[in-house]
Scaffold this motif. Structure first.
Motif, PDB file in Angstrom:
ATOM      1  N   MET A 135      24.026  22.112 -17.927  1.00 19.14           N
ATOM      2  CA  MET A 135      24.009  20.738 -18.416  1.00 19.14           C
ATOM      3  C   MET A 135      22.592  20.199 -18.391  1.00 19.14           C
ATOM      4  SD  MET A 135      27.349  19.048 -16.555  1.00 19.14           S
ATOM      5  CE  MET A 135      27.330  17.628 -17.678  1.00 19.14           C
ATOM      6  N   VAL A 136      22.370  19.123 -19.148  1.00 15.80           N
ATOM      7  CA  VAL A 136      21.132  18.359 -19.109  1.00 15.80           C
ATOM      8  C   VAL A 136      21.518  16.896 -18.926  1.00 15.80           C
ATOM      9  CG1 VAL A 136      19.038  17.681 -20.336  1.00 15.80           C
ATOM     10  CG2 VAL A 136      19.950  19.992 -20.616  1.00 15.80           C
ATOM     11  N   VAL A 137      21.035  16.282 -17.833  1.00 14.00           N
ATOM     12  CA  VAL A 137      21.484  14.943 -17.452  1.00 14.00           C
ATOM     13  C   VAL A 137      20.274  14.090 -17.084  1.00 14.00           C
ATOM     14  CG1 VAL A 137      22.953  13.607 -15.879  1.00 14.00           C
ATOM     15  CG2 VAL A 137      23.649  15.910 -16.581  1.00 14.00           C
ATOM     16  N   ARG A 138      20.313  12.852 -17.481  1.00 12.28           N
ATOM     17  CA  ARG A 138      19.277  11.891 -17.115  1.00 12.28           C
ATOM     18  C   ARG A 138      19.148  11.804 -15.595  1.00 12.28           C
ATOM     19  NH1 ARG A 138      19.113   5.917 -19.833  1.00 12.28           N
ATOM     20  NH2 ARG A 138      17.573   4.925 -18.467  1.00 12.28           N
ATOM     21  N   GLU A 139      17.930  11.801 -15.093  1.00 14.77           N
ATOM     22  CA  GLU A 139      17.681  11.843 -13.642  1.00 14.77           C
ATOM     23  C   GLU A 139      18.442  10.759 -12.884  1.00 14.77           C
ATOM     24  OE1 GLU A 139      13.875  11.645 -10.544  1.00 14.77           O
ATOM     25  OE2 GLU A 139      13.775  10.584 -12.473  1.00 14.77           O
ATOM     26  N   SER A 140      18.502   9.564 -13.431  1.00 16.89           N
ATOM     27  CA  SER A 140      19.113   8.444 -12.718  1.00 16.89           C
ATOM     28  C   SER A 140      20.619   8.578 -12.575  1.00 16.89           C
ATOM     29  CB  SER A 140      18.767   7.118 -13.418  1.00 16.89           C
ATOM     30  OG  SER A 140      19.128   7.162 -14.784  1.00 16.89           O
ATOM     31  N   PHE A 141      21.209   9.597 -13.192  1.00 12.84           N
ATOM     32  CA  PHE A 141      22.649   9.834 -13.055  1.00 12.84           C
ATOM     33  C   PHE A 141      22.938  11.168 -12.363  1.00 12.84           C
ATOM     34  CE2 PHE A 141      22.511   6.382 -15.934  1.00 12.84           C
ATOM     35  CZ  PHE A 141      23.705   5.698 -15.763  1.00 12.84           C
ATOM     36  N   VAL A 142      21.944  11.706 -11.697  1.00 11.68           N
ATOM     37  CA  VAL A 142      22.093  12.947 -10.936  1.00 11.68           C
ATOM     38  C   VAL A 142      22.089  12.600  -9.449  1.00 11.68           C
ATOM     39  CG1 VAL A 142      21.097  15.214 -10.438  1.00 11.68           C
ATOM     40  CG2 VAL A 142      20.984  14.275 -12.761  1.00 11.68           C
ATOM     41  N   LEU A 143      22.943  13.242  -8.668  1.00 12.66           N
ATOM     42  CA  LEU A 143      23.087  12.962  -7.240  1.00 12.66           C
ATOM     43  C   LEU A 143      22.590  14.137  -6.408  1.00 12.66           C
ATOM     44  CD1 LEU A 143      24.509  10.192  -7.061  1.00 12.66           C
ATOM     45  CD2 LEU A 143      25.625  11.535  -8.864  1.00 12.66           C
ATOM     46  N   ARG A 144      22.062  13.832  -5.237  1.00  9.01           N
ATOM     47  CA  ARG A 144      21.613  14.879  -4.323  1.00  9.01           C
ATOM     48  C   ARG A 144      22.775  15.329  -3.444  1.00  9.01           C
ATOM     49  NH1 ARG A 144      16.924  16.656  -3.241  1.00  9.01           N
ATOM     50  NH2 ARG A 144      15.909  14.889  -4.268  1.00  9.01           N
ATOM     51  N   VAL A 145      22.939  16.639  -3.296  1.00 11.94           N
ATOM     52  CA  VAL A 145      23.984  17.218  -2.453  1.00 11.94           C
ATOM     53  C   VAL A 145      23.331  17.797  -1.199  1.00 11.94           C
ATOM     54  CG1 VAL A 145      25.707  19.061  -2.275  1.00 11.94           C
ATOM     55  CG2 VAL A 145      25.533  17.701  -4.380  1.00 11.94           C
ATOM     56  N   SER A 146      23.788  17.345  -0.022  1.00 13.72           N
ATOM     57  CA  SER A 146      23.194  17.807   1.226  1.00 13.72           C
ATOM     58  C   SER A 146      24.168  18.589   2.095  1.00 13.72           C
ATOM     59  CB  SER A 146      22.624  16.628   2.024  1.00 13.72           C
ATOM     60  OG  SER A 146      23.611  15.637   2.251  1.00 13.72           O
ATOM     61  N   HIS A 147      25.395  18.836   1.608  1.00 13.73           N
ATOM     62  CA  HIS A 147      26.326  19.701   2.316  1.00 13.73           C
ATOM     63  C   HIS A 147      25.785  21.131   2.362  1.00 13.73           C
ATOM     64  CE1 HIS A 147      29.142  16.395   1.503  1.00 13.73           C
ATOM     65  NE2 HIS A 147      29.987  16.936   2.356  1.00 13.73           N
ATOM     66  N   GLY A 148      26.354  21.936   3.256  1.00  8.03           N
ATOM     67  CA  GLY A 148      25.966  23.333   3.355  1.00  8.03           C
ATOM     68  C   GLY A 148      26.445  24.162   2.176  1.00  8.03           C
ATOM     69  N   LYS A 300      24.329   4.499  -7.021  1.00 11.26           N
ATOM     70  CA  LYS A 300      23.851   4.272  -5.651  1.00 11.26           C
ATOM     71  C   LYS A 300      24.979   4.467  -4.648  1.00 11.26           C
ATOM     72  CE  LYS A 300      21.665   0.796  -2.690  1.00 11.26           C
ATOM     73  NZ  LYS A 300      21.100  -0.589  -2.616  1.00 11.26           N
ATOM     74  N   GLU A 301      26.149   3.921  -4.956  1.00  8.27           N
ATOM     75  CA  GLU A 301      27.285   4.048  -4.039  1.00  8.27           C
ATOM     76  C   GLU A 301      27.805   5.484  -3.985  1.00  8.27           C
ATOM     77  OE1 GLU A 301      30.877   1.105  -2.960  1.00  8.27           O
ATOM     78  OE2 GLU A 301      31.044   1.972  -4.969  1.00  8.27           O
ATOM     79  N   THR A 302      27.735   6.189  -5.106  1.00  7.11           N
ATOM     80  CA  THR A 302      28.163   7.585  -5.108  1.00  7.11           C
ATOM     81  C   THR A 302      27.259   8.427  -4.220  1.00  7.11           C
ATOM     82  OG1 THR A 302      29.045   7.323  -7.352  1.00  7.11           O
ATOM     83  CG2 THR A 302      28.729   9.567  -6.562  1.00  7.11           C
ATOM     84  N   GLN A 303      25.956   8.162  -4.264  1.00 11.06           N
ATOM     85  CA  GLN A 303      25.048   8.869  -3.352  1.00 11.06           C
ATOM     86  C   GLN A 303      25.359   8.515  -1.903  1.00 11.06           C
ATOM     87  OE1 GLN A 303      22.381  11.236  -4.307  1.00 11.06           O
ATOM     88  NE2 GLN A 303      23.056  11.618  -2.204  1.00 11.06           N
ATOM     89  N   GLU A 304      25.641   7.253  -1.650  1.00 10.66           N
ATOM     90  CA  GLU A 304      26.031   6.815  -0.303  1.00 10.66           C
ATOM     91  C   GLU A 304      27.271   7.563   0.166  1.00 10.66           C
ATOM     92  OE1 GLU A 304      28.257   2.874   1.077  1.00 10.66           O
ATOM     93  OE2 GLU A 304      26.181   2.449   0.491  1.00 10.66           O
ATOM     94  N   MET A 305      28.250   7.712  -0.737  1.00 10.20           N
ATOM     95  CA  MET A 305      29.479   8.434  -0.400  1.00 10.20           C
ATOM     96  C   MET A 305      29.198   9.891  -0.066  1.00 10.20           C
ATOM     97  SD  MET A 305      31.684  10.866  -1.910  1.00 10.20           S
ATOM     98  CE  MET A 305      31.078  10.764  -3.585  1.00 10.20           C
ATOM     99  N   LEU A 306      28.372  10.563  -0.877  1.00 13.66           N
ATOM    100  CA  LEU A 306      28.042  11.960  -0.611  1.00 13.66           C
ATOM    101  C   LEU A 306      27.361  12.113   0.747  1.00 13.66           C
ATOM    102  CD1 LEU A 306      26.733  13.162  -4.096  1.00 13.66           C
ATOM    103  CD2 LEU A 306      28.774  13.987  -2.928  1.00 13.66           C
ATOM    104  N   ASP A 307      26.456  11.205   1.059  1.00 11.92           N
ATOM    105  CA  ASP A 307      25.761  11.269   2.342  1.00 11.92           C
ATOM    106  C   ASP A 307      26.719  10.993   3.498  1.00 11.92           C
ATOM    107  OD1 ASP A 307      23.459  11.778   0.888  1.00 11.92           O
ATOM    108  OD2 ASP A 307      22.717   9.708   1.011  1.00 11.92           O
TER     109      ASP A 307
END
Length: 349
Positions: A135-148, A300-307
């Motif tokens: 996929m190709v996605v605009r940066e502001s709609f990409v989330l960071r994943v910190s799970h193992g 922003k809230e989705t990133q909060e949820m992932l964290d």
């Protein structure tokens, strides 16, 4: 442009089948990623079968996506090649209305762009989702994943089921000392139980099936109520601070509204194919109860949820499938024959 490979529906009655299409080349603000895992949401089936009467064909579903970054545009600052990332239900919005400015892109006044079944801003082309190899996605709609690494497949459903339940629990400030009901133990409901319990609430699971009792307790519920049992329901009258109703089938809302205490709220996140029967107004006005709705969450809230989920060790309970078993998964999903989310291993594409 690059050629992507995926699975698509070409009509409401056609099974999903291999499909090749073009992705745009990454622009200055874009992130390119290889899709590693994609969850199977009931919305995928609704869209593939045109049950909401808005499908643009061909349709490549999938909006619970975990991948690895393969390229970034010159102006991208938050991600680099090799990062593990997520993409949820949105890939763009107008970016200039009041909800967007407040970080509530899902309520964009001009309509957010879905990860699949667009149309895309600004040219109106269709969007193709995560049942694909990249996929190709605009940066502001990409989330960071910190799970193992071992959890990545089970992280994928957090991008829809996780945020859909987290957002209303946060909006209505669920926490210690609150008695919270979760209606339904499916893909959404099992995440609601886990997240509400991690927030410190006393969680009660409502189900029509006695067989769900053991699982609900394992997931974090303190009590389980079989909603068809009038005595069990009556024992909880006027006692809940908040109820999250995840059921995606039309049903009687009054039996749950009557369980709310003064100023209690029930929020709907399930989207039934046919409307719920209208609730009795007296069930609302006599205790100043509220009936509300909630739609996924902002970026922003989705990133909060992932964290939050990474911090508390929360992932979805999943069954991993190969891509060519998607139609079988849809059939089983309709029978609630999964605990509790199918996830496609895109290495099998």
């Amino acid at each position: 442009m690059t050629t992507a490979h995926g699975y698509a529906a070409t009509s409401p009655t056609s099974p999903l089948a291999p499909f090749s299409f073009e992705r745009r080349a990454p622009g200055a603000q874009d992130v390119a990623l290889d899709v590693l895992y994609c969850g199977v949401c009931h919305s995928d089936l609704h869209t593939a079968r045109n049950e909401w009467h808005n499908t643009i064909y061909p349709s490549v579903p999938g909006h619970e996506i975990v991948g690895r970054v393969t390229a970034v545009g010159d102006l991208v600052s938050k991600f680099k090649v090799g990062d593990l990332v997520g993409v949820g239900c949105m890939v763009d919005s107008c970016q200039h209305c009041v909800p967007c400015a407040d970080g509530l892109e899902q309520y964009c006044d001009n309509g957010f762009t879905g990860t699949y079944n667009g149309p895309m801003f600004p040219n109106g082309t269709n969007t193709y989702g995560g049942y694909s190899n990249h996929m190709v996605v605009r940066e502001s709609f990409v989330l960071r994943v910190s799970h193992g690494l071992d959890d990545l497949a089970a992280v994928a459903p957090l991008l829809c089921a996780g945020i859909t339940t987290y957002s209303p629990l946060r909006q209505w400030k669920v926490g210690p000392g609150h008695k919270v009901g979760i209606v339904g133990l499916g893909g959404l409901g099992h995440m609601g139980v886990k997240i509400a319990a991690a927030m410190g609430a006393h969680v009660v699971l409502f189900t029509t099936s006695e067989s769900k009792r053991e699982d609900a307790l394992r997931l974090g519920a303190k009590e389980v109520v079989v909603s068809k049992n009038a005595d069990e329901m009556a024992a909880h009258a006027n006692s809940f601070d908040f109820i999250l109703n995840t059921v995606a089938a039309a049903h009687n809302l009054d039996v749950f509204l009557g369980l709310l205490k003064l100023d209690g709220t029930m929020t709907l996140v399930g989207a039934p194919e046919t409307p719920h029967p209208s609730p009795n107004v007296f069930g609302l006005i006599m205790k100043r109860r509220r009936l509300a709705g909630s739609l996924i969450g902002g970026i922003k809230e989705t990133q909060e949820m992932l964290d939050f989920c990474a911090e508390h060790g929360i992932v979805s309970d999943i069954e991993t499938i190969p891509m060519d078993q998607i139609e079988t998964a849809y059939t089983r999903m309709l029978k609630s024959d999964v605990k509790y989310r199918f996830v496609i291993d895109m290495a099998t594409l």
